[in-house]
Design an enzyme around this catalytic site. Structure first.
Site, PDB file in Angstrom:
ATOM      1  N   GLU A   1     -91.403  38.519   8.367  1.00 46.73           N
ATOM      2  CA  GLU A   1     -92.782  38.845   8.384  1.00 46.73           C
ATOM      3  C   GLU A   1     -93.327  40.095   7.778  1.00 46.73           C
ATOM      4  O   GLU A   1     -94.381  40.234   7.204  1.00 46.73           O
ATOM      5  CB  GLU A   1     -93.006  39.090  10.181  1.00 46.73           C
ATOM      6  CG  GLU A   1     -92.973  37.766  10.590  1.00 46.73           C
ATOM      7  CD  GLU A   1     -93.189  37.854  12.167  1.00 46.73           C
ATOM      8  OE1 GLU A   1     -93.930  39.045  12.614  1.00 46.73           O
ATOM      9  OE2 GLU A   1     -92.683  36.982  12.899  1.00 46.73           O
TER      10      GLU A   1
ATOM     11  N   ILE B   1    -105.655  37.900  11.264  1.00 50.77           N
ATOM     12  CA  ILE B   1    -106.794  37.576  10.844  1.00 50.77           C
ATOM     13  C   ILE B   1    -107.400  38.656   9.805  1.00 50.77           C
ATOM     14  O   ILE B   1    -106.867  39.845   9.548  1.00 50.77           O
ATOM     15  CB  ILE B   1    -107.977  37.818  12.195  1.00 50.77           C
ATOM     16  CG1 ILE B   1    -107.554  36.829  13.204  1.00 50.77           C
ATOM     17  CG2 ILE B   1    -109.229  38.340  11.911  1.00 50.77           C
ATOM     18  CD1 ILE B   1    -107.857  37.302  14.409  1.00 50.77           C
TER      19      ILE B   1
ATOM     20  N   THR C   1    -114.413  60.458  16.575  1.00 54.70           N
ATOM     21  CA  THR C   1    -113.490  60.735  17.431  1.00 54.70           C
ATOM     22  C   THR C   1    -112.231  59.902  16.931  1.00 54.70           C
ATOM     23  O   THR C   1    -111.902  59.206  17.860  1.00 54.70           O
ATOM     24  CB  THR C   1    -113.593  60.327  18.769  1.00 54.70           C
ATOM     25  OG1 THR C   1    -114.219  59.179  19.160  1.00 54.70           O
ATOM     26  CG2 THR C   1    -114.927  61.524  19.262  1.00 54.70           C
TER      27      THR C   1
ATOM     28  N   ASN D   1     -98.760  42.819   6.348  1.00 54.26           N
ATOM     29  CA  ASN D   1     -97.993  43.873   7.233  1.00 54.26           C
ATOM     30  C   ASN D   1     -97.644  44.975   6.346  1.00 54.26           C
ATOM     31  O   ASN D   1     -96.618  46.070   6.873  1.00 54.26           O
ATOM     32  CB  ASN D   1     -96.561  42.927   7.734  1.00 54.26           C
ATOM     33  CG  ASN D   1     -97.215  42.284   8.859  1.00 54.26           C
ATOM     34  OD1 ASN D   1     -98.107  42.196   9.475  1.00 54.26           O
ATOM     35  ND2 ASN D   1     -96.121  41.238   9.082  1.00 54.26           N
TER      36      ASN D   1
ATOM     37  N   ASP E   1    -112.874  55.224  13.140  1.00 55.51           N
ATOM     38  CA  ASP E   1    -113.934  55.790  14.052  1.00 55.51           C
ATOM     39  C   ASP E   1    -113.946  57.339  13.563  1.00 55.51           C
ATOM     40  O   ASP E   1    -113.194  58.306  14.286  1.00 55.51           O
ATOM     41  CB  ASP E   1    -113.807  55.685  15.594  1.00 55.51           C
ATOM     42  CG  ASP E   1    -114.288  56.681  16.202  1.00 55.51           C
ATOM     43  OD1 ASP E   1    -115.354  57.324  15.864  1.00 55.51           O
ATOM     44  OD2 ASP E   1    -114.053  56.701  17.491  1.00 55.51           O
TER      45      ASP E   1
ATOM     46  N   ASP F   1    -111.503  55.947  22.821  1.00 49.99           N
ATOM     47  CA  ASP F   1    -112.880  56.049  23.821  1.00 49.99           C
ATOM     48  C   ASP F   1    -113.917  54.758  23.669  1.00 49.99           C
ATOM     49  O   ASP F   1    -113.207  53.984  22.697  1.00 49.99           O
ATOM     50  CB  ASP F   1    -113.716  57.234  23.507  1.00 49.99           C
ATOM     51  CG  ASP F   1    -113.948  57.718  22.162  1.00 49.99           C
ATOM     52  OD1 ASP F   1    -113.799  56.737  21.244  1.00 49.99           O
ATOM     53  OD2 ASP F   1    -114.252  58.851  21.726  1.00 49.99           O
TER      54      ASP F   1
ATOM     55  N   VAL G   1     -98.069  36.700  15.657  1.00 46.92           N
ATOM     56  CA  VAL G   1     -97.123  35.957  15.024  1.00 46.92           C
ATOM     57  C   VAL G   1     -95.794  35.669  15.904  1.00 46.92           C
ATOM     58  O   VAL G   1     -94.862  36.691  16.106  1.00 46.92           O
ATOM     59  CB  VAL G   1     -96.524  36.709  13.510  1.00 46.92           C
ATOM     60  CG1 VAL G   1     -95.984  35.560  12.626  1.00 46.92           C
ATOM     61  CG2 VAL G   1     -98.041  36.901  13.035  1.00 46.92           C
TER      62      VAL G   1
ATOM     63  N   GLY H   1     -95.340  35.242  18.704  1.00 48.90           N
ATOM     64  CA  GLY H   1     -95.493  35.870  20.181  1.00 48.90           C
ATOM     65  C   GLY H   1     -94.832  37.240  20.167  1.00 48.90           C
ATOM     66  O   GLY H   1     -94.443  37.758  19.088  1.00 48.90           O
TER      67      GLY H   1
ATOM     68  N   ARG I   1    -101.486  48.641  16.366  1.00 50.10           N
ATOM     69  CA  ARG I   1    -101.626  47.644  15.461  1.00 50.10           C
ATOM     70  C   ARG I   1    -100.147  46.836  15.241  1.00 50.10           C
ATOM     71  O   ARG I   1    -100.439  45.787  15.022  1.00 50.10           O
ATOM     72  CB  ARG I   1    -101.973  48.245  14.310  1.00 50.10           C
ATOM     73  CG  ARG I   1    -102.375  47.279  13.050  1.00 50.10           C
ATOM     74  CD  ARG I   1    -102.988  47.899  11.756  1.00 50.10           C
ATOM     75  NE  ARG I   1    -103.244  46.787  10.851  1.00 50.10           N
ATOM     76  CZ  ARG I   1    -102.778  46.844   9.519  1.00 50.10           C
ATOM     77  NH1 ARG I   1    -102.261  48.005   9.249  1.00 50.10           N
ATOM     78  NH2 ARG I   1    -102.949  45.921   8.991  1.00 50.10           N
TER      79      ARG I   1
ATOM     80  N   HIS J   1    -109.911  49.666  17.232  1.00 49.61           N
ATOM     81  CA  HIS J   1    -110.418  50.558  16.016  1.00 49.61           C
ATOM     82  C   HIS J   1    -111.168  51.503  16.460  1.00 49.61           C
ATOM     83  O   HIS J   1    -111.655  51.991  15.473  1.00 49.61           O
ATOM     84  CB  HIS J   1    -111.203  49.377  15.141  1.00 49.61           C
ATOM     85  CG  HIS J   1    -110.388  48.265  14.728  1.00 49.61           C
ATOM     86  ND1 HIS J   1    -111.038  47.006  14.150  1.00 49.61           N
ATOM     87  CD2 HIS J   1    -108.946  48.298  14.589  1.00 49.61           C
ATOM     88  CE1 HIS J   1    -110.110  46.266  13.831  1.00 49.61           C
ATOM     89  NE2 HIS J   1    -108.782  46.608  13.770  1.00 49.61           N
TER      90      HIS J   1
ATOM     91  N   ASP K   1     -92.432  39.024  20.444  1.00 49.00           N
ATOM     92  CA  ASP K   1     -90.817  39.040  20.409  1.00 49.00           C
ATOM     93  C   ASP K   1     -90.281  39.882  19.518  1.00 49.00           C
ATOM     94  O   ASP K   1     -89.039  39.769  18.901  1.00 49.00           O
ATOM     95  CB  ASP K   1     -90.550  37.553  20.258  1.00 49.00           C
ATOM     96  CG  ASP K   1     -90.813  36.959  18.739  1.00 49.00           C
ATOM     97  OD1 ASP K   1     -91.434  37.827  18.086  1.00 49.00           O
ATOM     98  OD2 ASP K   1     -90.390  36.170  18.242  1.00 49.00           O
TER      99      ASP K   1
ATOM    100  N   HIS L   1     -99.906  42.892  15.401  1.00 52.56           N
ATOM    101  CA  HIS L   1     -99.198  42.021  14.508  1.00 52.56           C
ATOM    102  C   HIS L   1     -97.996  41.368  14.821  1.00 52.56           C
ATOM    103  O   HIS L   1     -97.699  40.319  14.427  1.00 52.56           O
ATOM    104  CB  HIS L   1     -98.784  42.887  13.081  1.00 52.56           C
ATOM    105  CG  HIS L   1    -100.019  43.031  12.244  1.00 52.56           C
ATOM    106  ND1 HIS L   1    -100.365  42.879  10.962  1.00 52.56           N
ATOM    107  CD2 HIS L   1    -101.487  43.378  12.738  1.00 52.56           C
ATOM    108  CE1 HIS L   1    -101.436  43.000  10.517  1.00 52.56           C
ATOM    109  NE2 HIS L   1    -102.216  43.497  11.589  1.00 52.56           N
TER     110      HIS L   1
END
Ligand code: HEM
Length: 340
Positions: free
Chosen positions: A99, A173, A261, A105, A258, A266, A84, A86, A76, A203, A88, A80
């Site tokens: 950020e 998003i 698992t 965040n 999930d 998977d 934002v 690129g 994740r 996810h 970098d 993120h």
């Protein structure tokens, strides 16, 4: 048109085509493409730090062995970062108004793993390996250690010097986004509708705080459940209300994305979507739209197909807006810019 007139016409149109071609080449050489990921290469550290990838991998392995929630956090964190400014490492910079100070965040993690890898690399290859590359490699390795595909990605990213909270909201998003709203953000990064479906497959690991999904249902004082988002399975919503007591204002509670698992990379995420048990509204949206439904079905039925597409989409993700050559810098510490 006479023969000479015809030849003159042909010659002049030929001339026009050549002029146009010349103009296009001139334009291309003056205006390089938005993403300069073409300057990345698969042997970038071969001459300067041949063990770089191994050192990152060893660090991620030890950290994930000690704490199995690390792979989800690293994956994740990369998302993120790349969305934002690129890929970098701008998301790693600490300080006022960076950020990191945006609420989107707030629940990011995995920073200590990147810092640990950087410390090792600064001992063996000082000022050589960027934090942006470390993060991309660490997320790649995280997927592998969670049982997902082992893929190669090019390196050569440099670290950005700009990190502004104001840049986060327009690029990250929200779970309440419609598919069209998601597509708008993804398209701006050079990612397709297929990439949304594939990358959302992340996810399949990790967790979420109740506040990320508890706007999809409501429990009144008599314990009656109201589904606000009808795309969520009612029984699953009832289960989630138990997991998130008292409206889960308490942000210490987390739920597995999930549940069957939770630590395994998977295709279970897509099977959950088919059961209307996707945790976020943005997950459910993938099943409910005909532009993405077939991919969801394909990945739910065929894990190899998911893994193959993951390799493609992940490579695209890690190539977003990268800084190369004389852009940016190689940070000495991942949380601070060199000339702070
Ligand atoms: C498509 C739009 C997406 C939305 C709306 C979204 C939203 C979220 C939210 C709200 C959480 C839970 C945060 C929390 O409550 O702590 C989360 C977790 C997570 N997201 Fe996404 N995400 C999206 C796409 C992605 C992508 C593209 C990736 C990576 C390729 C990704 C990887 C993850 C991972 C691994 C977690 C679990 C983190 C952990 O365990 O700490 N997400 N996401």
């Amino acid at each position: 048109m006479g023969k000479t007139e015809f030849c003159a016409y042909k010659a002049s149109s030929h001339h026009k085509v050549l002029m146009l071609l010349f103009f296009v080449i001139l334009c291309l050489s003056f205006f390089p493409p938005l993403s300069s990921s073409s300057s990345l290469s698969f042997d970038f550290y071969t001459g300067t730090c041949p063990a770089a990838e191994m050192m990152v991998k060893d660090t991620v392995r030890s950290a994930s062995d000690l704490d199995p929630t690390i792979p989800g956090k690293l994956l994740r964190l990369l998302f993120h970062d790349c969305f934002v400014e690129g890929c970098d490492a701008s998301v790693l910079l600490q300080g006022n108004g960076t950020e990191l100070s945006d609420p989107a965040n707030k629940s990011l993690g995995g920073f200590s793993v990147i810092d640990a890898a950087k410390r090792v690399l600064e001992i063996f290859c000082p000022e050589t390996v960027s934090c942006a590359d470390i993060l991309a490699l660490a997320a790649r390795d995280a997927v592998e250690f969670a049982g997902g595909p082992n893929i190669q990605i090019p390196t050569g990213r440099r670290d950005g010097r700009i990190s502004l909270a104001a840049n986060v909201r327009p690029n990250i998003i929200d779970t309440s986004f419609t598919l069209d709203e998601m597509a708008k953000v993804f398209t701006a990064k050079g990612l397709s509708m297929d990439d949304i479906v594939t990358l959302s497959g992340a996810h399949t690991i990790g967790t979420a705080h109740c506040s990320s999904f508890n706007d999809r249902f409501k429990l009144d004082s008599n314990g009656n459940l109201t589904l606000i988002d009808s795309s969520l399975d009612r029984q699953y919503a009832a289960h989630l209300t138990k997991m998130c007591p008292s409206g889960a204002i308490d942000d210490s509670v987390t739920v597995s994305n999930d549940p069957s698992t939770p630590l395994l990379f998977d295709n279970q995420y897509y099977r959950i979507l088919l059961e209307h048990k996707g945790l976020f509204q943005s997950d459910s949206a993938l099943l409910n739209d005909e532009r993405t439904r077939n991919r969801v079905l394909e990945f739910a039925n065929n894990q190899d197909s998911f893994y193959e597409r993951w390799a493609v989409s992940f490579s695209k993700l890690t190539g977003i807006g990268v800084k190369t050559d004389d852009e940016g810098e190689i940070r000495q510490s991942c949380s601070l810019s060199n000339n702070r």
